[in-house]
Design an enzyme around this catalytic site. Structure first.
Site, short mmCIF file in Angstrom:
data_model
loop_
_atom_site.label_atom_id
_atom_site.label_comp_id
_atom_site.label_asym_id
_atom_site.label_seq_id
_atom_site.Cartn_x
_atom_site.Cartn_y
_atom_site.Cartn_z
N GLU A 133 0.75 -1.39 -0.11
CA GLU A 133 -0.02 0.08 0.06
C GLU A 133 1.01 1.27 -0.13
O GLU A 133 2.01 0.94 0.35
CB GLU A 133 -0.89 0.14 1.21
CG GLU A 133 -1.98 -1.21 1.32
CD GLU A 133 -2.76 -1.32 2.36
OE1 GLU A 133 -3.62 -2.20 2.61
OE2 GLU A 133 -2.75 -0.09 3.30
N ARG A 249 10.31 -15.11 -3.66
CA ARG A 249 11.67 -14.74 -3.73
C ARG A 249 12.73 -15.74 -4.76
O ARG A 249 13.59 -15.16 -5.37
CB ARG A 249 12.38 -14.72 -2.28
CG ARG A 249 11.72 -13.79 -1.60
CD ARG A 249 12.23 -13.57 -0.09
NE ARG A 249 11.59 -12.32 0.65
CZ ARG A 249 10.84 -12.88 1.58
NH1 ARG A 249 10.33 -14.06 2.06
NH2 ARG A 249 9.90 -11.89 2.19
N GLU A 369 9.50 -7.46 -3.72
CA GLU A 369 9.43 -8.84 -3.01
C GLU A 369 10.25 -8.81 -1.90
O GLU A 369 10.70 -9.99 -1.35
CB GLU A 369 9.44 -10.02 -3.91
CG GLU A 369 8.24 -9.88 -4.67
CD GLU A 369 8.19 -11.33 -5.76
OE1 GLU A 369 8.37 -12.22 -5.05
OE2 GLU A 369 7.79 -11.07 -6.75
N GLY A 370 10.68 -7.73 -0.98
CA GLY A 370 11.41 -7.67 0.25
C GLY A 370 12.65 -7.17 -0.24
O GLY A 370 13.69 -7.62 -0.98
#
Length: 386
Positions: A133, A249, A369-370
């Site tokens: 978000e 990942r 994704e991190g």
């Protein structure tokens, strides 16, 4: 090409076939479009049904739902091959598969699988994953998109940001909370079609790299989802999100290996053609040092990535290994892209050569994704638990 079959992974006949199929498709269909995709921010829609026919869009979808029923290892090889040809195409398939298809396969009801998986596997529908978000990227427990029950429906309100594939997606895995004060204990997962009343999209992001991968926000305004849209259980969505990202990942690591590989291939080709001080620049020790560093990192990144994939296939612990693969492969992609530009010299700085594109494409692998910072925390905390 740099790729060589690794004896450490003893690929099955099926995995070899999947890799070779993806490689042949990437070289014939994807690579010729790569410059156009980047230059024009072009979404290669025409590739989706073709990849669907070959099983590349439904690699991990069980055969009973129209997929190829392949291993995670085979899927990782597919993403690497596509990404070596075009990083945008690689992440279109990776986000579709890792982030949308996987949670439906792992947590969906038989009815959800029967409805969603065949069209996702065929390429008739593209998938997306709505977790991030505007104010919550890495902190997934702090989401503010809410749902309330209203009769037999869940009513969704809120905004999701940085959603890969959103502008072209037909299916979405969504995360919302029943109560923002509950943190991760209030998060619930849903799966829905994208053509519902009340769903709108923000502007397509004008990105530095992976320009053919469409990204936008998704706005939910009193969107009604039926009870059948619930994915897994109420208030267990955080588990769905985290397990999905753990596997995701591996897809990003595979993309990063593909980018790094392409950077090296282009640098090798140029270094064997360009002459300086009376000989090819590949004969100069400084260039050979760059090449040696690049290939060592690429093979190491691939090993980490395929090891994590193999562990996932064997149902062994793989969370730390996937984080290590994503961290090392993304930083390898950046390193190889930078060295690739250096080998090209001034030509690496202009758009006539793909070297600069690899750098722009590589950077995002350290973020989505991190981030690399999150991966380091995850690696350390997982290690301390073992």
């Amino acid at each position: 090409m740099v790729w060589r079959d690794s004896v450490a992974f003893d690929l099955s006949e099926e995995e070899n076939f999947a890799c070779n199929t993806a490689k042949a498709f990437a070289e014939k269909e994807v690579a010729p479009l790569a410059a156009k995709i980047d230059r024009e921010h072009y979404f290669p829609k025409e590739l989706l049904p073709k990849m669907g026919e070959l099983g590349l869009m439904g690699a991990i979808v069980p055969t009973e739902y129209g997929g190829a029923g392949l291993s995670t290892l085979a899927y990782a090889l597919i993403v690497e091959e596509l990404s070596a040809a075009c990083a945008s195409t690689g992440i279109i398939v990776s986000a579709h598969t890792s982030l949308c298809v996987t949670p439906i396969v792992d947590y969906g009801t038989p009815e959800q699988k029967q409805y969603f998986l065949p069209k996702l596997a065929s390429g008739k529908a593209l998938g997306c994953f709505a977790l991030s978000e505007p104010g919550t990227g890495s902190d997934a427990a702090a989401i503010t998109t809410t749902f309330r029950k209203e009769g037999d429906n869940y009513v969704i309100n809120g905004t999701k940001n940085w959603i890969t594939n959103a502008p072209e997606a037909g299916v979405c895995v969504l995360f919302a909370t029943s109560d923002t004060s509950k943190g991760n204990k209030g998060v619930t997962a849903f799966v829905h079609d994208m053509n519902l009343p009340g769903i709108s999209l923000g502007k397509k992001e004008d990105k530095m790299g992976i320009r053919g991968s469409p990204t936008s926000s998704i706005m939910y305004d009193e969107v009604k989802l039926p009870k059948s849209a619930l994915l897994y259980e109420e208030n267990r969505g955080f588990l769905v999100a985290m397990t999905t990202l753990n596997g995701g990942r591996i897809g990003v690591a595979s993309q990063a290996v593909g980018i790094a590989r392409s950077a090296l291939d282009d640098a090798l080709r140029y270094a064997q053609e360009r002459k300086a001080f009376g000989k090819k620049i590949c004969e100069h020790q400084s260039i050979q040092n760059y090449i040696a560093d690049m290939v060592c990192h690429i093979d190491s990144a691939r090993y980490l990535t395929l090891d994590a994939a193999k562990r996932k296939d064997r149902k062994q612990p793989y969370v730390r290994q996937a984080a290590m693969a994503k961290l090392f492969a993304s930083e390898t992609a950046m390193m190889c892209a930078v060295k690739g530009i250096q080998i090209h010299g001034g030509y690496g700085f202009v758009t006539d050569y793909p070297a600069e594109r690899h750098l722009r494409d590589a950077k995002i692998t350290e973020i989505y994704e991190g981030t690399s910072e999150i991966q380091r925390i995850l690696i350390a905390t997982q290690l301390l638990k073992e």
